[in-house]
Design a protein around this motif. Structure first.
Motif, mmCIF file in Angstrom:
data_model
loop_
_atom_site.group_PDB
_atom_site.id
_atom_site.type_symbol
_atom_site.label_atom_id
_atom_site.label_comp_id
_atom_site.label_asym_id
_atom_site.label_seq_id
_atom_site.Cartn_x
_atom_site.Cartn_y
_atom_site.Cartn_z
ATOM 1 N N GLU A 72 1.189 -1.416 0.159
ATOM 2 C CA GLU A 72 -0.427 -0.226 -0.021
ATOM 3 C C GLU A 72 0.794 0.588 0.256
ATOM 4 N N ARG A 76 0.792 5.379 -2.044
ATOM 5 C CA ARG A 76 0.280 6.534 -1.635
ATOM 6 C C ARG A 76 1.451 8.048 -2.704
ATOM 7 N N LEU B 85 -5.606 3.643 10.564
ATOM 8 C CA LEU B 85 -4.266 4.016 10.481
ATOM 9 C C LEU B 85 -3.941 2.634 11.215
ATOM 10 N N SER B 106 -2.741 0.502 6.443
ATOM 11 C CA SER B 106 -3.573 2.120 7.096
ATOM 12 C C SER B 106 -4.349 1.550 5.496
ATOM 13 N N LEU B 108 -6.433 4.259 3.499
ATOM 14 C CA LEU B 108 -6.385 5.607 3.403
ATOM 15 C C LEU B 108 -8.212 5.460 2.951
ATOM 16 N N GLY B 112 -10.192 10.719 0.428
ATOM 17 C CA GLY B 112 -8.639 11.253 0.809
ATOM 18 C C GLY B 112 -8.302 12.206 2.251
ATOM 19 N N GLU B 137 1.959 10.066 10.344
ATOM 20 C CA GLU B 137 1.648 8.995 9.613
ATOM 21 C C GLU B 137 0.667 9.892 8.217
ATOM 22 N N LEU B 138 0.110 10.687 8.690
ATOM 23 C CA LEU B 138 -1.486 11.571 8.541
ATOM 24 C C LEU B 138 -0.833 12.330 7.532
ATOM 25 N N ASP B 140 1.786 12.277 6.400
ATOM 26 C CA ASP B 140 2.275 11.680 5.143
ATOM 27 C C ASP B 140 1.170 11.537 4.184
ATOM 28 N N TRP B 141 0.019 11.880 4.703
ATOM 29 C CA TRP B 141 -1.086 10.930 3.255
ATOM 30 C C TRP B 141 -1.751 11.947 2.887
#
Lengths: 357, 201
Positions: A72, A76, B85, B106, B108, B112, B137-138, B140-141
């Motif tokens: 995954e 991203r 997450l 994770s 998403l 988004g 982490e969030l 990076d999303w």
């Protein structure tokens, strides 16, 4: 309703401090609710990944399971996680490689490691430095891992036994190419559901192929039935002792198999006198659409690349509906990320200590 | 090789410690009432369900976020986007612990997180390290417009300057006590319990 935090000054004592938990081996780092039970952990691989012959089925399965969530990350927008931040990895490729080296490099960079690439040409290796001296010099610059590709069988083990850094075999001579077999296994599992009980035939130059050896070990350990199919000149003597089925004709292999792993016929084998001509090889051992259409079931087609279209595999098979060749490449990055992740923490003593907790 | 607990065996967190004393802090009904109120608070803090996203932190946070989503749907008639997450790869102790925790996936949300109000949902807020990892982490999303932290239990023991926005219950417990949120999917019952190793002595 209360939305504030209780006394922020809080207690400096950690719930899991060793004295309190009564388990001196264990350090609570603030993630585990329980001071006595550690986080769920994966089977340890030890310091190095040299070959699948050395691994158990549990360890192989642990790598494949760990690769799943790593797939995954490459989808991203920001393809990076901080797992190997601050780690230095040397890609020591003393034999030409494009796909494997780039795949490792992507895996390393997506885990935030710092990487250095070394090729034989233009390095001190060309000046006659030995493998161990090269590696020790690198270690003197404080590296953490070495990914090694070498023309000599056994080079990865030789190196692993002599340096403290983690060593990952990216192909050593005709011995093993473990990460290639792991990505083949992952791709097979994705499509066949499981490996156990499935029939997989490796077609092509088994004699010189580290991919074949690693595949045979991995497939057998996970409970697959394994076949090999090649001209007699390209089969190692005593191959049956591996516990594999030997097919002399590719039609029989196709009829038997759920999946074919088609190996590249290296063109220098012609000079070695192993096969009379590429055309003849294609006529007798080529995986063609006509042969696949005669099969009783759909046969999954794998190829480690680079392909010789029209020799071991025809274009309409390589690009056909049952080909998973590009997915293998995608899975290669995830599998290598999983291996790097598992080895980076792979101090067996640490794992043992955690086990005691 | 060393096979650590759990690669094959059931979750070690479910092992019952024989010398452990357990006290029920919230029963199933109390948890349900708290979640129903928290769902209303989430909508209130986010000023409606427009642009709202729920993100459950593995593992118990996921089940709690799913329940919050149902309560929001009951109240507002909207099924808000939902994601998961797994913070394992963002833990700050990977070097220290010398073992490899199991990595979960994770997920998403399809919509988004950019420009949205993201509600992070976890079971217990304790050291704050999990939330720190989740925030990284969030980021990076994508770039959420706003992030809210929603936890069922807020307990003492923070090691980082992090606080929750929406809380089910705040409790003062001793460092050696452990607050556990139990959910039917993992533990067979819905409750919050406090466990003390070696009894109260």
């Amino acid at each position: 309703m209360t939305t504030g935090t209780p006394g922020g000054a809080g207690s400096p004592e950690r719930a899991g401090s060793p004295e309190r938990a009564g388990s001196p081996e264990r350090v609570n780092t603030g993630f585990d609710r329980s001071p006595t039970v550690p986080s769920r952990a994966v089977a340890s691989l030890g310091k190095d990944l040299v070959g699948l012959e050395d691994l158990t089925a549990e360890q192989i399965t642990a790598i494949l399971d760990t690769a799943e969530p790593f797939k995954e990350i490459s989808e991203r927008r920001i393809k990076k996680v901080p797992v190997l931040r601050g780690k230095t990895i040397v890609n020591l490729f003393l034999e030409p490689s494009t796909r494997t080296r780039i795949s490792f490099e992507f895996a390393e960079k997506r885990l935030s490691a710092d990487t250095v690439n070394i090729a034989a040409s233009g390095s001190s290796v060309q000046k006659g430095e030995t493998l161990v001296d090269t590696a020790r010099n690198l270690e003197a610059m404080r590296i953490d891992m070495v990914v090694v590709r070498h023309w000599a069988s056994g080079a990865a083990r030789f190196l692993a036994d002599r340096i403290a850094s983690n060593v990952i075999n990216a192909g050593d001579g005709a011995h093993e190419h473990p990460t290639q077999a792991l990505l083949d296994l992952l791709t097979l599992r994705d499509h066949l559901g499981s490996i156990a009980g499935k029939r997989v035939c490796v077609v092509g130059d088994i004699l010189h192929s580290r991919v074949a050896r690693s595949n045979i070990w991995g497939l057998l350990k996970l409970g697959a039935e394994v076949g090999v199919c090649a001209p007699r000149t390209l089969l190692p003597p005593g191959i049956e002792s591996f516990g594999v089925e030997v097919f002399r004709r590719v039609e029989e292999a196709i009829e038997w198999a759920d999946a074919l792993n088609v190996l590249r016929l290296q063109l220098e084998r012609m000079q070695g006198g192993y096969v009379p001509s590429l055309r003849e090889y294609n006529r007798f051992y080529g995986v063609t659409r006509a042969r696949l259409e005669a099969a009783p079931r759909d046969v999954l087609i794998l190829h480690p690349g680079p392909m010789n279209r029209g020799v071991e595999i025809d274009s309409d098979v390589a690009d056909g509906p049952h080909s998973v060749i590009l997915q293998q490449v995608t899975n290669g990055v995830a599998v290598r990320m999983a291996v790097l992740y598992l080895l980076a923490g792979g101090v067996p003593e640490g794992a043992e200590a955690a086990k005691g907790g | 090789m060393s096979l650590l607990p759990d690669a094959t065996s059931p979750d070690p967190e479910e092992r019952v410690d024989p010398v452990e004393e357990r006290v029920v802090l919230m029963d199933a009904e109390a948890v349900r009432l708290a979640l129903a109120r928290m769902a209303r608070e989430v909508v209130e803090r986010a000023e409606g369900t427009e642009g709202l996203v729920l993100l459950g932190i593995r593992r118990r946070g996921v089940e709690l976020a799913e329940r919050l989503r149902e309560f929001i749907q009951e109240g507002e008639g909207v099924r808000v986007p939902f994601g998961i997450l797994d913070i394992t790869l963002y833990r700050d102790d990977l070097q220290e612990i010398g073992l490899r925790p199991v990595v979960g996936e994770s997920e998403l949300p399809l919509e988004g997180v950019d420009g949205r109000t993201v509600v992070l949902v976890d079971d217990v807020l304790y050291t704050g390290r999990t939330v720190r990892a989740a925030l990284n982490e969030l980021m990076d999303w994508g770039r959420p417009a706003r992030i809210l932290l929603c936890v069922l239990v807020d307990r003492e023991g923070r090691e980082l300057p992090i606080q929750a926005d929406i809380v089910g219950r705040s409790v003062g417990v001793l460092p050696r006590e452990r607050v556990e949120v139990l959910v039917p999917e993992e533990d067979g019952r819905l409750a919050v319990e406090v466990a003390t190793r070696g009894g109260t002595a």
